[in-house]
Design a protein around this motif. Structure first.
Motif, PDB file in Angstrom:
ATOM      1  N   VAL A  88       0.859  -1.179   0.000  1.00 22.45           N
ATOM      2  CA  VAL A  88       0.000   0.000   0.000  1.00 22.45           C
ATOM      3  C   VAL A  88       0.896   1.229   0.000  1.00 22.45           C
ATOM      4  N   ALA A  89       0.532   2.240  -0.776  1.00 21.05           N
ATOM      5  CA  ALA A  89       1.324   3.459  -0.836  1.00 21.05           C
ATOM      6  C   ALA A  89       1.376   4.129   0.534  1.00 21.05           C
ATOM      7  N   TYR A  90       2.526   4.724   0.834  1.00 17.45           N
ATOM      8  CA  TYR A  90       2.700   5.411   2.116  1.00 17.45           C
ATOM      9  C   TYR A  90       1.740   6.595   2.230  1.00 17.45           C
ATOM     10  N   ALA A  91       1.546   7.323   1.142  1.00 13.44           N
ATOM     11  CA  ALA A  91       0.594   8.438   1.106  1.00 13.44           C
ATOM     12  C   ALA A  91       0.009   8.511  -0.296  1.00 13.44           C
ATOM     13  N   THR A  92      -1.279   8.792  -0.376  1.00  9.40           N
ATOM     14  CA  THR A  92      -1.980   8.904  -1.657  1.00  9.40           C
ATOM     15  C   THR A  92      -2.764  10.203  -1.686  1.00  9.40           C
ATOM     16  N   SER A  93      -2.618  10.942  -2.760  1.00  2.36           N
ATOM     17  CA  SER A  93      -3.329  12.212  -2.907  1.00  2.36           C
ATOM     18  C   SER A  93      -4.051  12.228  -4.239  1.00  2.36           C
ATOM     19  N   GLU A  94      -5.355  12.452  -4.189  1.00  5.40           N
ATOM     20  CA  GLU A  94      -6.150  12.629  -5.394  1.00  5.40           C
ATOM     21  C   GLU A  94      -6.300  14.127  -5.642  1.00  5.40           C
ATOM     22  N   VAL A  95      -5.669  14.600  -6.681  1.00  2.00           N
ATOM     23  CA  VAL A  95      -5.640  16.034  -6.978  1.00  2.00           C
ATOM     24  C   VAL A  95      -6.974  16.437  -7.584  1.00  2.00           C
ATOM     25  N   ARG A  96      -7.648  17.410  -6.940  1.00  2.00           N
ATOM     26  CA  ARG A  96      -8.940  17.912  -7.419  1.00  2.00           C
ATOM     27  C   ARG A  96      -8.906  19.442  -7.465  1.00  2.00           C
ATOM     28  N   PRO A  97      -9.675  20.032  -8.356  1.00  2.00           N
ATOM     29  CA  PRO A  97      -9.736  21.499  -8.402  1.00  2.00           C
ATOM     30  C   PRO A  97     -10.582  22.045  -7.263  1.00  2.00           C
ATOM     31  N   GLN A  98     -10.264  23.249  -6.827  1.00  2.00           N
ATOM     32  CA  GLN A  98     -11.028  23.907  -5.771  1.00  2.00           C
ATOM     33  C   GLN A  98     -11.845  25.078  -6.301  1.00  2.00           C
ATOM     34  N   ILE A  99     -11.774  25.306  -7.594  1.00  2.00           N
ATOM     35  CA  ILE A  99     -12.574  26.344  -8.243  1.00  2.00           C
ATOM     36  C   ILE A  99     -13.122  25.782  -9.549  1.00  2.00           C
ATOM     37  N   THR A 100     -14.018  26.545 -10.163  1.00  2.00           N
ATOM     38  CA  THR A 100     -14.592  26.157 -11.454  1.00  2.00           C
ATOM     39  C   THR A 100     -13.912  26.937 -12.559  1.00  2.00           C
ATOM     40  N   GLY A 101     -13.555  26.216 -13.605  1.00  2.00           N
ATOM     41  CA  GLY A 101     -12.914  26.896 -14.723  1.00  2.00           C
ATOM     42  C   GLY A 101     -12.463  25.904 -15.768  1.00  2.00           C
ATOM     43  N   VAL A 102     -11.836  26.438 -16.797  1.00  2.00           N
ATOM     44  CA  VAL A 102     -11.354  25.638 -17.920  1.00  2.00           C
ATOM     45  C   VAL A 102      -9.844  25.456 -17.770  1.00  2.00           C
ATOM     46  N   ILE A 103      -9.403  24.197 -17.889  1.00  2.00           N
ATOM     47  CA  ILE A 103      -7.970  23.922 -17.797  1.00  2.00           C
ATOM     48  C   ILE A 103      -7.270  24.519 -19.018  1.00  2.00           C
ATOM     49  N   ARG A 104      -6.241  25.321 -18.725  1.00  2.00           N
ATOM     50  CA  ARG A 104      -5.502  25.964 -19.806  1.00  2.00           C
ATOM     51  C   ARG A 104      -4.225  25.194 -20.169  1.00  2.00           C
ATOM     52  N   ALA A 105      -3.590  24.512 -19.183  1.00  2.00           N
ATOM     53  CA  ALA A 105      -2.340  23.817 -19.479  1.00  2.00           C
ATOM     54  C   ALA A 105      -2.072  22.755 -18.423  1.00  2.00           C
ATOM     55  N   ARG A 106      -1.323  21.714 -18.822  1.00  2.00           N
ATOM     56  CA  ARG A 106      -0.818  20.694 -17.899  1.00  2.00           C
ATOM     57  C   ARG A 106       0.685  20.876 -17.766  1.00  2.00           C
ATOM     58  N   ARG A 107       1.201  20.863 -16.510  1.00  2.00           N
ATOM     59  CA  ARG A 107       2.585  21.221 -16.243  1.00  2.00           C
ATOM     60  C   ARG A 107       3.410  20.072 -15.666  1.00  2.00           C
ATOM     61  N   PHE A 108       3.080  18.827 -15.977  1.00  2.00           N
ATOM     62  CA  PHE A 108       3.850  17.711 -15.439  1.00  2.00           C
ATOM     63  C   PHE A 108       3.933  16.607 -16.478  1.00  2.00           C
ATOM     64  N   THR A 109       4.881  15.667 -16.265  1.00  2.00           N
ATOM     65  CA  THR A 109       5.041  14.499 -17.127  1.00  2.00           C
ATOM     66  C   THR A 109       4.354  13.306 -16.485  1.00  2.00           C
ATOM     67  N   GLU A 110       3.464  12.697 -17.213  1.00  2.00           N
ATOM     68  CA  GLU A 110       2.721  11.562 -16.682  1.00  2.00           C
ATOM     69  C   GLU A 110       3.663  10.424 -16.311  1.00  2.00           C
ATOM     70  N   GLY A 111       3.444   9.854 -15.099  1.00  2.00           N
ATOM     71  CA  GLY A 111       4.271   8.759 -14.627  1.00  2.00           C
ATOM     72  C   GLY A 111       5.581   9.188 -14.017  1.00  2.00           C
ATOM     73  N   GLY A 112       5.851  10.480 -13.955  1.00  2.00           N
ATOM     74  CA  GLY A 112       7.113  10.957 -13.416  1.00  2.00           C
ATOM     75  C   GLY A 112       7.023  11.277 -11.936  1.00  2.00           C
ATOM     76  N   LEU A 113       8.149  11.725 -11.398  1.00  2.00           N
ATOM     77  CA  LEU A 113       8.228  12.139 -10.006  1.00  2.00           C
ATOM     78  C   LEU A 113       7.921  13.630  -9.899  1.00  2.00           C
TER      79      LEU A 113
END
Length: 429
Positions: A88-113
């Motif tokens: 089991v993972a030591y810590a798990t975080s499900e990233v969710r938005p806290q406001i309403t809006g349109v996503i303009r960009a993604r700033r990470f590499t999938e599967g990376g650290l």
């Protein structure tokens, strides 16, 4: 012609001669048969006599069987427990938005650290930047009204003391000044809320770890109440291993610990992976749940393992082995010495008084390596027979000797085989 002696009638001399010959042959055969029967009887009697003499000689010459023994003594034996579980993972975080809006960009590499605080998504900030400006203007207006109300109350205070104005007018002016100050505080709070929402347009990483795939892409409309996360981050170093133990086994262990029949074991845990290989780094037991799963009747125990290379991934099936308790007065007996009867009860042979083999029932708990853990039926100093147990009988005499280690056979070169054959028996001794 001749007359028979009894007057029966004339008898041919030639016939009389032939009949006498046949009678003679019959008598000879009877004599031979009698001789053969007598010879067979004598031979059988001689064989029986020789066999009896041979058995008597064997009984006299048969030596007392030799039996190798060990002297046993109680010792502290760790009782290892192997339980299946999953990582089991030591810590798990499900990233969710806290406001309403349109996503303009993604700033990470999938599967990376990713590291804590690193931007993951950017939501269009136009509306929230405008809300900040509006809140700032509202604060300025409220501040101006507060300044005017405060000055008016200050001017009316001396006039009210000279009764140049009514006391009620001054009271109303002072209340108005306080209301405008409250409006300033309210406008300041609205400005802070607008600034917070503006910061929420950048979605940061809440924890450090390895991030999975993006579940929302640029151009997607998101809101603060959505169920699906934008991405999932898991911290894998260290990592947990959750194993299940039967509540009955745990209850028996607690009773043994309470009665003094067992001592608490080590918290160190060893791990075996799905392919049968051993995980090189040891872990430690962290805690056990305080409730029993009603569906499975088990209790969850959690162990923590270092995972610097990320070799262990969440969801892997593993087997955890740890010394859950220690029996302070158990006996380790080689497996070859422990036998079982038709009822499945375990027993051993011990060297009794007069060097006789005595059958002793024992209680076995489990196997540790090449030995049985015996918890009952033996006492300190007993000589347990471990070698030559195949032909032992209860009460039979034996010649006890200390148990020896198995002989190691050394292979000889092919060229020296003939020379070494003559010394083989002597070397084996």
């Amino acid at each position: 012609m001749a007359l028979s002696g009894d007057g029966a009638g004339p008898v041919d001399a030639r016939q009389g001669s032939g009949g006498g010959s046949r009678v003679g042959h019959s008598v000879s055969r009877v004599v031979v048969r009698a001789s053969l029967i007598l010879a067979w009887s004598l031979s059988l009697s001689l064989s029986v006599s020789l066999a009896a003499c041979g058995e008597a000689g064997d009984k006299k010459k048969r030596p007392t069987p030799e039996a190798g023994f060990i002297v046993v003594a109680p010792q502290a034996v760790p009782l290892a427990t192997t339980l299946g579980g999953r990582t089991v993972a030591y810590a798990t975080s499900e990233v969710r938005p806290q406001i309403t809006g349109v996503i303009r960009a993604r700033r990470f590499t999938e599967g990376g650290l990713v590291t804590k605080g690193q931007p993951l998504f950017e939501i269009d900030p136009s509306l929230y930047r405008a809300s900040v400006d509006q809140a700032a203007a509202a604060l300025m207006s409220a501040q101006a009204n507060a300044d005017a109300a405060a000055q008016r109350a200050e001017r009316l205070r001396p006039l009210a003391s000279m009764e140049a104005v009514s006391q009620q007018d001054y009271t109303d002016a002072a209340a108005q000044a306080r209301q405008t100050r409250a409006a300033v505080a309210q406008a300041r709070a609205q400005l802070e809320t607008a600034r917070i929402n503006l910061r929420f347009t950048t979605v940061p990483t809440p924890i450090s770890g390895r991030i999975g795939r993006a579940l929302s892409t640029a151009g997607a409309l998101v809101n603060a109440n959505q169920v699906a996360p934008l991405a999932v981050i898991q911290q894998l170093d260290p990592i947990y291993v959750d194993v299940q133990q039967s509540s009955a086994d745990l209850l028996a262990l607690r009773r043994a610990l309470a009665s003094g029949g067992a001592q608490a074991g080590s918290t160190s845990v060893r791990l075996k992976l799905e392919d049968g290989s051993d995980y090189p780094l040891p872990g430690t037991i962290q805690f056990s749940e305080v409730m029993v799963n009603e569906g499975t009747g088990t209790v969850t125990l959690r162990a923590r393992f270092p995972n610097p290379d990320g070799f262990l991934l969440p969801g892997m099936f593993v087997q955890a082995t740890f010394d859950q308790s220690v029996n302070p007065a158990a006996f380790l007996i080689p497996q070859a010495a422990v036998q079982r009867d038709f009822g499945g009860e375990a027993f051993v042979y011990v060297v009794g008084p007069g060097n006789k083999a005595l059958r002793r029932p024992v209680q076995t708990a489990r196997v540790v390596g090449a030995n049985w853990v015996v918890t009952g039926g033996l006492k300190r100093g007993d000589r347990v027979i471990t070698q030559g147990t195949g032909n032992l009988k209860h009460g039979a005499p034996i010649r006890p000797v200390p148990a020896s280690k198995p002989e190691r056979v050394v292979a000889r070169p092919a060229g020296k085989m003939g020379a070494g054959a003559g010394n083989g028996s002597g070397g084996g001794r």
